[in-house]
Write a protein that holds these residues in place. Sequence first.
Motif, PDB file in Angstrom:
ATOM      1  N   GLY A   1       0.758  -1.267   0.138  1.00 23.27           N
ATOM      2  CA  GLY A   1      -0.028   0.165   0.097  1.00 23.27           C
ATOM      3  C   GLY A   1       0.826   1.308   0.169  1.00 23.27           C
ATOM      4  O   GLY A   1       0.305   2.466  -0.240  1.00 23.27           O
ATOM      5  N   VAL A   2       2.132   1.073   0.393  1.00 24.40           N
ATOM      6  CA  VAL A   2       3.133   2.328   0.218  1.00 24.40           C
ATOM      7  C   VAL A   2       3.895   2.209  -0.990  1.00 24.40           C
ATOM      8  O   VAL A   2       4.106   3.117  -1.715  1.00 24.40           O
ATOM      9  CB  VAL A   2       3.804   2.532   1.502  1.00 24.40           C
ATOM     10  CG1 VAL A   2       4.871   3.531   1.519  1.00 24.40           C
ATOM     11  CG2 VAL A   2       2.816   2.785   2.754  1.00 24.40           C
ATOM     12  N   ILE A   3       4.663   0.890  -0.955  1.00 25.62           N
ATOM     13  CA  ILE A   3       5.565   0.821  -1.954  1.00 25.62           C
ATOM     14  C   ILE A   3       5.061  -0.123  -3.155  1.00 25.62           C
ATOM     15  O   ILE A   3       5.422   0.325  -4.251  1.00 25.62           O
ATOM     16  CB  ILE A   3       6.995  -0.078  -1.514  1.00 25.62           C
ATOM     17  CG1 ILE A   3       7.526   0.647  -0.354  1.00 25.62           C
ATOM     18  CG2 ILE A   3       7.883  -0.486  -2.606  1.00 25.62           C
ATOM     19  CD1 ILE A   3       8.817  -0.104   0.394  1.00 25.62           C
ATOM     20  N   ASN A   4       4.288  -0.930  -2.747  1.00 28.70           N
ATOM     21  CA  ASN A   4       3.669  -1.870  -3.957  1.00 28.70           C
ATOM     22  C   ASN A   4       2.267  -1.748  -3.532  1.00 28.70           C
ATOM     23  O   ASN A   4       1.435  -1.512  -2.522  1.00 28.70           O
ATOM     24  CB  ASN A   4       3.938  -3.302  -3.923  1.00 28.70           C
ATOM     25  CG  ASN A   4       3.845  -3.989  -2.467  1.00 28.70           C
ATOM     26  OD1 ASN A   4       4.539  -3.683  -1.495  1.00 28.70           O
ATOM     27  ND2 ASN A   4       2.803  -4.769  -2.438  1.00 28.70           N
ATOM     28  N   GLU A   5       1.529  -2.320  -4.731  1.00 26.14           N
ATOM     29  CA  GLU A   5      -0.308  -2.393  -4.959  1.00 26.14           C
ATOM     30  C   GLU A   5      -0.498  -3.229  -3.699  1.00 26.14           C
ATOM     31  O   GLU A   5       0.262  -4.517  -3.403  1.00 26.14           O
ATOM     32  CB  GLU A   5      -0.701  -2.774  -6.107  1.00 26.14           C
ATOM     33  CG  GLU A   5      -0.228  -1.849  -7.299  1.00 26.14           C
ATOM     34  CD  GLU A   5      -1.191  -0.566  -7.285  1.00 26.14           C
ATOM     35  OE1 GLU A   5      -2.059  -0.431  -6.447  1.00 26.14           O
ATOM     36  OE2 GLU A   5      -0.648   0.434  -7.866  1.00 26.14           O
ATOM     37  N   ASP A   6      -1.559  -3.098  -2.934  1.00 25.75           N
ATOM     38  CA  ASP A   6      -2.101  -3.935  -1.786  1.00 25.75           C
ATOM     39  C   ASP A   6      -3.438  -4.651  -2.534  1.00 25.75           C
ATOM     40  O   ASP A   6      -4.011  -4.197  -3.343  1.00 25.75           O
ATOM     41  CB  ASP A   6      -2.253  -3.015  -0.665  1.00 25.75           C
ATOM     42  CG  ASP A   6      -2.363  -3.851   0.583  1.00 25.75           C
ATOM     43  OD1 ASP A   6      -2.322  -5.078   0.471  1.00 25.75           O
ATOM     44  OD2 ASP A   6      -2.651  -3.287   1.586  1.00 25.75           O
ATOM     45  N   SER A   7      -3.641  -5.672  -1.772  1.00 29.57           N
ATOM     46  CA  SER A   7      -5.064  -6.193  -1.964  1.00 29.57           C
ATOM     47  C   SER A   7      -5.615  -6.672  -0.501  1.00 29.57           C
ATOM     48  O   SER A   7      -4.702  -7.363   0.275  1.00 29.57           O
ATOM     49  CB  SER A   7      -4.791  -7.562  -2.875  1.00 29.57           C
ATOM     50  OG  SER A   7      -5.667  -8.395  -2.825  1.00 29.57           O
ATOM     51  N   ASP A   8      -6.821  -6.964  -0.607  1.00 28.89           N
ATOM     52  CA  ASP A   8      -7.612  -7.522   0.605  1.00 28.89           C
ATOM     53  C   ASP A   8      -7.406  -8.947   0.554  1.00 28.89           C
ATOM     54  O   ASP A   8      -7.499  -9.611   1.530  1.00 28.89           O
ATOM     55  CB  ASP A   8      -9.018  -6.958   0.611  1.00 28.89           C
ATOM     56  CG  ASP A   8      -9.128  -5.443   1.175  1.00 28.89           C
ATOM     57  OD1 ASP A   8      -8.272  -4.964   1.714  1.00 28.89           O
ATOM     58  OD2 ASP A   8     -10.365  -5.163   0.727  1.00 28.89           O
ATOM     59  N   ASN A   9      -6.981  -9.624  -0.599  1.00 30.10           N
ATOM     60  CA  ASN A   9      -6.849 -10.926  -0.740  1.00 30.10           C
ATOM     61  C   ASN A   9      -5.179 -11.096  -0.483  1.00 30.10           C
ATOM     62  O   ASN A   9      -4.845 -12.348  -0.820  1.00 30.10           O
ATOM     63  CB  ASN A   9      -7.261 -11.481  -2.192  1.00 30.10           C
ATOM     64  CG  ASN A   9      -8.651 -11.247  -2.397  1.00 30.10           C
ATOM     65  OD1 ASN A   9      -9.542 -11.453  -1.523  1.00 30.10           O
ATOM     66  ND2 ASN A   9      -9.195 -10.786  -3.330  1.00 30.10           N
ATOM     67  N   PHE A  10      -4.348 -10.319  -0.109  1.00 31.07           N
ATOM     68  CA  PHE A  10      -3.249 -10.594   0.058  1.00 31.07           C
ATOM     69  C   PHE A  10      -2.284 -10.553  -1.294  1.00 31.07           C
ATOM     70  O   PHE A  10      -2.677 -10.930  -2.212  1.00 31.07           O
ATOM     71  CB  PHE A  10      -2.718 -11.727   0.941  1.00 31.07           C
ATOM     72  CG  PHE A  10      -3.369 -11.690   2.428  1.00 31.07           C
ATOM     73  CD1 PHE A  10      -2.384 -11.282   3.625  1.00 31.07           C
ATOM     74  CD2 PHE A  10      -4.588 -11.595   2.618  1.00 31.07           C
ATOM     75  CE1 PHE A  10      -3.001 -11.244   4.821  1.00 31.07           C
ATOM     76  CE2 PHE A  10      -5.050 -11.606   4.120  1.00 31.07           C
ATOM     77  CZ  PHE A  10      -4.210 -11.493   5.045  1.00 31.07           C
ATOM     78  N   ILE A  11      -0.853 -10.228  -1.209  1.00 27.69           N
ATOM     79  CA  ILE A  11      -0.193 -10.308  -2.159  1.00 27.69           C
ATOM     80  C   ILE A  11       0.552 -11.408  -1.960  1.00 27.69           C
ATOM     81  O   ILE A  11       1.163 -11.676  -0.722  1.00 27.69           O
ATOM     82  CB  ILE A  11       0.984  -9.057  -2.287  1.00 27.69           C
ATOM     83  CG1 ILE A  11       0.128  -7.767  -2.301  1.00 27.69           C
ATOM     84  CG2 ILE A  11       1.847  -9.267  -3.339  1.00 27.69           C
ATOM     85  CD1 ILE A  11      -0.602  -7.551  -3.595  1.00 27.69           C
ATOM     86  N   LYS A  12       0.508 -12.605  -2.815  1.00 25.55           N
ATOM     87  CA  LYS A  12       0.673 -14.005  -2.392  1.00 25.55           C
ATOM     88  C   LYS A  12       2.170 -14.461  -3.260  1.00 25.55           C
ATOM     89  O   LYS A  12       2.518 -15.625  -3.042  1.00 25.55           O
ATOM     90  CB  LYS A  12      -0.330 -14.873  -2.673  1.00 25.55           C
ATOM     91  CG  LYS A  12      -1.542 -14.588  -1.404  1.00 25.55           C
ATOM     92  CD  LYS A  12      -2.757 -15.550  -1.666  1.00 25.55           C
ATOM     93  CE  LYS A  12      -3.459 -15.566  -2.720  1.00 25.55           C
ATOM     94  NZ  LYS A  12      -4.100 -14.081  -3.264  1.00 25.55           N
ATOM     95  N   SER A  13       2.340 -13.527  -4.110  1.00 24.78           N
ATOM     96  CA  SER A  13       3.633 -14.230  -5.135  1.00 24.78           C
ATOM     97  C   SER A  13       4.440 -12.857  -5.443  1.00 24.78           C
ATOM     98  O   SER A  13       4.026 -11.899  -5.582  1.00 24.78           O
ATOM     99  CB  SER A  13       3.127 -15.103  -6.183  1.00 24.78           C
ATOM    100  OG  SER A  13       2.354 -14.229  -7.357  1.00 24.78           O
ATOM    101  N   ALA A  14       5.578 -13.249  -6.168  1.00 24.57           N
ATOM    102  CA  ALA A  14       6.502 -12.394  -6.771  1.00 24.57           C
ATOM    103  C   ALA A  14       5.605 -11.753  -7.942  1.00 24.57           C
ATOM    104  O   ALA A  14       5.793 -10.491  -8.402  1.00 24.57           O
ATOM    105  CB  ALA A  14       7.840 -12.843  -7.155  1.00 24.57           C
ATOM    106  N   GLY A  15       4.864 -12.586  -8.458  1.00 31.35           N
ATOM    107  CA  GLY A  15       4.171 -12.129  -9.912  1.00 31.35           C
ATOM    108  C   GLY A  15       3.078 -11.221  -9.356  1.00 31.35           C
ATOM    109  O   GLY A  15       2.733 -10.154 -10.133  1.00 31.35           O
ATOM    110  N   GLU A  16       2.376 -11.241  -8.107  1.00 29.28           N
ATOM    111  CA  GLU A  16       1.450 -10.591  -7.777  1.00 29.28           C
ATOM    112  C   GLU A  16       2.046  -8.931  -7.035  1.00 29.28           C
ATOM    113  O   GLU A  16       1.394  -8.068  -7.144  1.00 29.28           O
ATOM    114  CB  GLU A  16       0.749 -11.066  -6.766  1.00 29.28           C
ATOM    115  CG  GLU A  16      -0.269 -12.277  -7.241  1.00 29.28           C
ATOM    116  CD  GLU A  16      -1.252 -12.642  -6.191  1.00 29.28           C
ATOM    117  OE1 GLU A  16      -1.270 -12.378  -4.926  1.00 29.28           O
ATOM    118  OE2 GLU A  16      -1.888 -13.935  -6.314  1.00 29.28           O
TER     119      GLU A  16
END
Length: 179
Positions: free
Chosen positions: A11-26
């Motif tokens: 949410g500051v450096i990378n996009e955030d998700s309520d479903n979590f960031i679960k991989s380097a691809g995400e």
Amino acid sequence: MTKIIVLDRDGVINEDSDNFIKSAGEWQPISGSLEAIARLNKAGWTVAVATNQSGIKRRYYDRATLSQMHMKMQKLLQEHGGRVDWLNYSPYLSDCGSVCRKPLDGMLRAIELRYDCALKGMPMVGDSLADIQAAKMLGLQPFLVRTGKGERSLASGDKCLQNVPVYANLYEFVEEWLA
């Protein structure tokens, strides 16, 4: 004296998700965040990251996958002439009571130990109430960005946000901070 800035990650450096960031691809950087970190580095700031990563305890991803995300972040930062100097993460859930999980200040105290200095008065940029609460607990100067959970945090009307400067994103914060 070491100049240290503490950043939250999602949410500051990378996009955030309520479903979590679960991989380097995400893991995808927020527009301008990598350039902002590189500018901080070039201006002599040590950049430390303190990030809650409860997805590990939830078994959404493991530590090796988290490491891949961080390697991707560092590689992309290198391409912009930047780096994260120190990265702390808490794999714990909020109900486990760990002092390492924000809003408590364990990760921030670990940064103080690593750099043998007090963080009091240093800037901390986050997008959540937990980030702001942790910063205030240890006497850092908190800043909120509207990216990630920032808008939701503002909408909460929580008193901890009183007198906390708000920026559109990390890039806007860094532009003003270094001006």
